[in-house]
Design an enzyme around this catalytic site. Structure first.
Site, short mmCIF file in Angstrom:
data_model
loop_
_atom_site.label_atom_id
_atom_site.label_comp_id
_atom_site.label_asym_id
_atom_site.label_seq_id
_atom_site.Cartn_x
_atom_site.Cartn_y
_atom_site.Cartn_z
N ASP A 15 0.82 -1.22 0.00
CA ASP A 15 0.00 0.00 0.00
C ASP A 15 0.85 1.27 0.00
O ASP A 15 0.65 2.17 -0.82
CB ASP A 15 -0.92 0.05 1.22
CG ASP A 15 -2.07 -0.95 1.12
OD1 ASP A 15 -2.39 -1.37 0.00
OD2 ASP A 15 -2.64 -1.30 2.18
N ARG A 95 0.79 4.38 16.76
CA ARG A 95 0.35 5.37 15.78
C ARG A 95 0.65 6.82 16.15
O ARG A 95 1.15 7.57 15.31
CB ARG A 95 -1.14 5.20 15.46
CG ARG A 95 -1.45 3.92 14.68
CD ARG A 95 -0.72 3.88 13.34
NE ARG A 95 -1.05 2.69 12.57
CZ ARG A 95 -0.31 1.60 12.47
NH1 ARG A 95 0.86 1.54 13.09
NH2 ARG A 95 -0.69 0.57 11.74
N ASP A 124 -6.82 3.26 12.78
CA ASP A 124 -5.51 3.87 12.57
C ASP A 124 -5.58 5.22 11.86
O ASP A 124 -4.84 6.14 12.16
CB ASP A 124 -4.59 2.91 11.83
CG ASP A 124 -4.17 1.74 12.71
OD1 ASP A 124 -4.11 1.95 13.93
OD2 ASP A 124 -3.92 0.65 12.19
N SER A 176 -3.61 -9.85 7.33
CA SER A 176 -3.08 -8.50 7.42
C SER A 176 -2.44 -8.37 8.79
O SER A 176 -3.08 -8.61 9.82
CB SER A 176 -4.21 -7.49 7.24
OG SER A 176 -3.83 -6.27 7.80
N1 ARG Z 1 -7.62 -3.42 15.94
C1 ARG Z 1 -6.34 -3.05 16.42
C2 ARG Z 1 -6.30 -1.58 16.70
O1 ARG Z 1 -7.12 -0.87 16.22
C3 ARG Z 1 -5.24 -3.50 15.49
C4 ARG Z 1 -5.22 -2.82 14.17
C5 ARG Z 1 -4.21 -3.40 13.29
N2 ARG Z 1 -3.89 -2.50 12.27
C6 ARG Z 1 -3.53 -2.87 11.06
N3 ARG Z 1 -3.21 -1.95 10.24
N4 ARG Z 1 -3.53 -4.14 10.68
O2 ARG Z 1 -5.45 -1.11 17.40
#
Ligand code: ARG
Length: 412
Positions: A15, A95, A124, A176
């Site tokens: 990506d 993040r 995110d 993922s």
């Molecule tokens: N659901 C978790 C969170 O919001 C993990 C997210 C994982 N992110 C990803 N880009 N695969 O913190």
């Protein structure tokens, strides 16, 4: 018109590689990539070359491990912050730091915008953008994944081939994955069915409890003011402690979680997590708090932990509320110093022992032997008054009370 200059949060994955090229084409922009090392297991070697090959004008790769551990992970550990009581928030904690690093580069390079590779339905994107809004309100944020024309991974790969972007040779992972030193999040593929047990190949950094050693492993963790400072009698730096615990706990099948969680954007998602060090440290830290915090603070903190976790999960790391809560939490941690011996056995953690110079456990008060110094006679008066309200209530409303009410009604 001045040429656009965009700083992109770059992982080197598909990506963000497409983003680098797409922004150059779409906005005729100069693109600068920013990659943060948060202790992800995937090597960062080759990432710079790849970014340049994709057309980046300048490439930043920053080692953020120590800052991540000490300024982001440790506050969450001290707070006991687990989202929905389970998730230690490796992704959620990473993040804001990545966004901060991105903003710093964008300022230094006089960028007109920043861009990220988050999708339009996750948490995110919120964490990234809210952090940028807080730290650099003047910066535009671009989220190409929400707007671009690509509908699938195949579309993106075709775009890469057309533009000579190196697509990594590794075969497509069915999941993922997002990872850093505090844990791994695994989603998508077969995991989208919450009735399906995660297959073994979903796990990246823990052995299955069945395959873990048949003998327990003991680890003694030393804490100072709420943060780990040593392992098994040896002082260690913060990053090494977590790395070492990931190794030991992961080898014992510790730290696997399977959670249907509530995203900020209203979706329930099924996530599989692995966080061997995080689970072990939260466990040990709580044990030490049981020993060293007074009852009221301990109970109050348990309630607060939920709020603190939600703040982090929802992307409000740089909020005044989070800062204010840190003030409270740091005061509570002054005496959270001592040793916790943790026993790991086939995915489970139990306490092997705990000790602290500030322990509030008083054997002379607790013991049932002749050493006992507790004044038993004082309990009599205490209970009389403590139970008085309840006694009064039942005198009025209890069996006798109820009968009286019935009699009154009949008389009417
Ligand atoms: N659901 C978790 C969170 O919001 C993990 C997210 C994982 N992110 C990803 N880009 N695969 O913190």
């Amino acid at each position: 018109m001045k040429k656009e200059k965009i700083a992109v949060a770059y992982s080197g994955g598909l990506d963000t590689s497409v983003i680098v090229k797409w922004l150059q084409e779409k906005y005729d922009a100069d693109v600068i990539t920013v990659t943060g090392d948060l202790g992800q297991q995937k090597e960062l070697v080759g990432v710079a070359e790849k970014a340049y090959k994709t057309g980046a004008k300048k490439v930043y790769i920053q080692d953020l491990k120590k800052e991540f551990v000490e300024e982001y992970i440790f506050p969450a550990l001290k707070a006991g912050a687990l989202y929905e009581h389970i998730y230690p928030m490796a992704t959620a904690l990473g993040r804001p730091l990545l966004a901060k690093a991105l903003v710093e580069v964008a300022r230094r390079e006089k960028c007109t915008a920043v861009a990220h590779g988050c999708t339009g339905k996750g948490n995110d994107q919120v964490r990234f953008e809210v952090t940028v809004m807080a730290l650099a309100p003047e910066l535009k944020v671009l989220a190409p994944l929400r707007t671009w024309e690509f509908k699938s991974r195949e579309d993106e790969i075709a775009y890469c081939e057309k533009h000579g972007i190196p697509v990594s040779a590794t075969k497509k992972n069915p999941y993922s994955i997002d990872e850093n030193i505090w844990g791994t999040a695994i989603e998508c593929g077969i995991l989208e069915d919450p009735m399906v047990e995660p297959p073994q190949d979903a796990y990246q950094r823990t052995v299955s409890p069945e395959d873990a050693p048949d003998k327990a492993t003991y680890v003694t963790i030393e804490f100072k003011e709420g943060v780990p400072v040593g392992l098994n009698g040896k002082k260690m730096d913060s990053v090494s402690i977590i790395e070492k615990l990931n190794e030991i706990a992961g080898a014992n099948g510790v730290g696997r979680m399977d959670l249907v969680e509530n995203r900020l954007v209203g979706i329930k998602s099924r996530e599989v997590y692995e966080a061997p060090a995080a689970v072990t440290l939260h466990f040990a830290h709580r044990e030490l708090e049981r020993l060293t915090l007074d009852k009221e603070v301990f109970h109050y903190k348990v309630k607060l932990a939920d709020d603190y976790a939600t703040i982090i999960y929802n992307g409000l790391w740089f909020s005044p509320l989070k800062q204010a809560l840190d003030g409270f939490i740091n005061v509570t941690q002054k005496n959270v110093t001592g040793l916790v011996k943790v026993r790991m056995y086939k995915g489970n953690l139990t306490v092997g022992g705990r000790t602290s110079p500030y322990s509030l456990y008083d054997t002379k008060l607790a013991t049932y032997t002749v050493e006992d110094t507790f004044d038993h006679s004082a309990s009599e008066g205490f209970i009389k008054i403590y139970g008085l309200g309840l006694k009064t209530f039942y005198r009025v409303n209890g069996s006798k009370g109820r009968k009286a009410v019935k009699l009154l009604r009949r008389k009417k």
